[in-house]
Design an enzyme around this catalytic site. Structure first.
Site, short mmCIF file in Angstrom:
data_model
loop_
_atom_site.label_atom_id
_atom_site.label_comp_id
_atom_site.label_asym_id
_atom_site.label_seq_id
_atom_site.Cartn_x
_atom_site.Cartn_y
_atom_site.Cartn_z
N GLU A 78 0.81 -1.23 0.00
CA GLU A 78 0.00 0.00 0.00
C GLU A 78 0.84 1.27 0.00
O GLU A 78 0.34 2.35 0.31
CB GLU A 78 -0.94 0.01 1.20
CG GLU A 78 -1.96 -1.11 1.25
CD GLU A 78 -2.99 -1.06 0.13
OE1 GLU A 78 -2.81 -0.34 -0.87
OE2 GLU A 78 -4.00 -1.77 0.27
N HIS A 97 -2.67 2.70 8.61
CA HIS A 97 -3.72 2.00 7.88
C HIS A 97 -3.97 0.66 8.56
O HIS A 97 -3.03 -0.07 8.86
CB HIS A 97 -3.28 1.77 6.43
CG HIS A 97 -4.12 0.77 5.70
ND1 HIS A 97 -5.48 0.93 5.52
CD2 HIS A 97 -3.82 -0.42 5.12
CE1 HIS A 97 -5.95 -0.12 4.86
NE2 HIS A 97 -4.96 -0.96 4.61
N HIS A 99 -7.01 -2.79 9.18
CA HIS A 99 -8.26 -3.48 8.83
C HIS A 99 -9.00 -3.76 10.14
O HIS A 99 -9.48 -4.87 10.36
CB HIS A 99 -7.97 -4.81 8.12
CG HIS A 99 -7.22 -4.68 6.83
ND1 HIS A 99 -6.80 -5.76 6.10
CD2 HIS A 99 -6.82 -3.57 6.14
CE1 HIS A 99 -6.16 -5.33 5.01
NE2 HIS A 99 -6.16 -4.01 5.01
N TYR A 118 -20.66 13.06 18.75
CA TYR A 118 -19.88 14.27 18.50
C TYR A 118 -18.41 14.00 18.22
O TYR A 118 -17.72 14.77 17.54
CB TYR A 118 -20.06 15.28 19.64
CG TYR A 118 -19.24 14.99 20.88
CD1 TYR A 118 -17.93 15.45 20.97
CD2 TYR A 118 -19.76 14.26 21.95
CE1 TYR A 118 -17.16 15.17 22.10
CE2 TYR A 118 -19.01 13.98 23.06
CZ TYR A 118 -17.71 14.44 23.13
OH TYR A 118 -16.95 14.16 24.23
N HIS A 160 -12.51 -2.88 2.65
CA HIS A 160 -11.07 -2.96 2.89
C HIS A 160 -10.69 -2.58 4.32
O HIS A 160 -10.31 -3.45 5.09
CB HIS A 160 -10.36 -2.07 1.85
CG HIS A 160 -8.87 -2.12 1.92
ND1 HIS A 160 -8.06 -1.81 0.86
CD2 HIS A 160 -8.02 -2.44 2.94
CE1 HIS A 160 -6.79 -1.96 1.19
NE2 HIS A 160 -6.74 -2.33 2.46
N TYR A 213 -9.59 24.14 21.45
CA TYR A 213 -9.04 23.53 22.66
C TYR A 213 -8.32 22.21 22.39
O TYR A 213 -7.62 21.70 23.25
CB TYR A 213 -10.16 23.25 23.67
CG TYR A 213 -10.90 24.48 24.09
CD1 TYR A 213 -10.26 25.45 24.87
CD2 TYR A 213 -12.22 24.68 23.73
CE1 TYR A 213 -10.93 26.59 25.25
CE2 TYR A 213 -12.90 25.83 24.12
CZ TYR A 213 -12.25 26.78 24.88
OH TYR A 213 -12.92 27.91 25.25
ZN LIG Z 1 -5.13 -2.79 3.66
#
Ligand SMILES: [Zn+2]
Length: 230
Positions: A78, A97, A99, A118, A160, A213
């Protein structure tokens, strides 16, 4: 850090965060990857297919913006979206990244995370988008991710996983954990039904508060100052 160093501290930081992802249950096996910007031209990234607990700094490759890599191990498959996000986002010094289970489950429905809570604002906006599906490692996936991250620090990737970015790798890691937590809460709320989504005005107020803040748990290191709020 001087530019003349071999990047040992940054390489070790990648290993530390990879191990923390596994420890916190945000990754399973060798899925997930972490990158840290070295300079305008290059970044370090976790290698492909190696167990985190045996990683050593020398295993962490350096990749340049042309996609050329240097080191003894191949970069994560990736690397392309890491490169393109670091290129597109001056505010990002690092990318995580994963999963992770709930965020990925949600991404497999193609849904974004709306303003059901929120804390969704920690990703920078009123929702956390879900980028359309494209094959892993592809330029199309990278393009979709950059677009879904516009004005945001995190997005889901359909079918993914998740991407989180930060001004530090610790901030990106914390945000990846927060997105997973929000996804888990949202999945549970969906199971109950009739989820109440906060309005634009309500979310804008929260985004402004975070801007002023910082969020209590996700403030960038160095932004947390001592003393009482005035
Ligand atoms: Zn991945």
């Amino acid at each position: 850090m001087s530019s003349g160093t071999a990047g040992g501290d940054l390489r070790q930081a990648i290993i530390d965060i990879c191990c923390a992802l596994a420890r916190d249950g945000l990754t399973h096996g060798t899925s997930g990857n972490v990158s840290i910007r070295r300079d305008a031209q290059s970044f370090f990234i976790s290698p492909t297919g190696m167990a985190y607990d045996v990683l050593e700094p020398a295993d962490i490759p350096l990749v340049d913006i042309a996609g050329k890599w240097f080191g003894t191990r191949r970069p994560s498959s990736e690397w392309r979206f890491h490169r393109d996000i670091l290129k597109a986002r001056a505010d990002a010094s690092a990318i995580v990244h994963t999963h992770s289970r709930h965020a990925t489950a949600l991404a497999c429905t193609g849904r974004p995370i709306p303003a059901f809570h929120y804390m969704v604002a920690v990703a920078g906006g009123e929702d956390i988008r879900c980028a359309p599906y494209a094959s892993f490692g592809s330029q199309a996936l990278s393009d979709h991710a950059v677009a879904a991250l516009d004005g945001r620090k995190a997005c889901l990737l359909a079918n993914h996983g998740v991407i989180a970015l930060g001004a530090s790798v610790e901030a990106a890691f914390k945000l990846a954990g927060e997105v997973e937590n929000l996804a888990a809460q949202y999945c549970q709320a969906l199971a109950i039904g009739d989820v109440r989504i906060l309005g634009q005005a309500e979310m804008r107020e929260v985004i402004e508060k975070f801007r002023t803040y910082g969020s209590q748990d996700l403030a960038e290191p160095g932004l947390i100052r001592g003393g009482q709020p005035s």
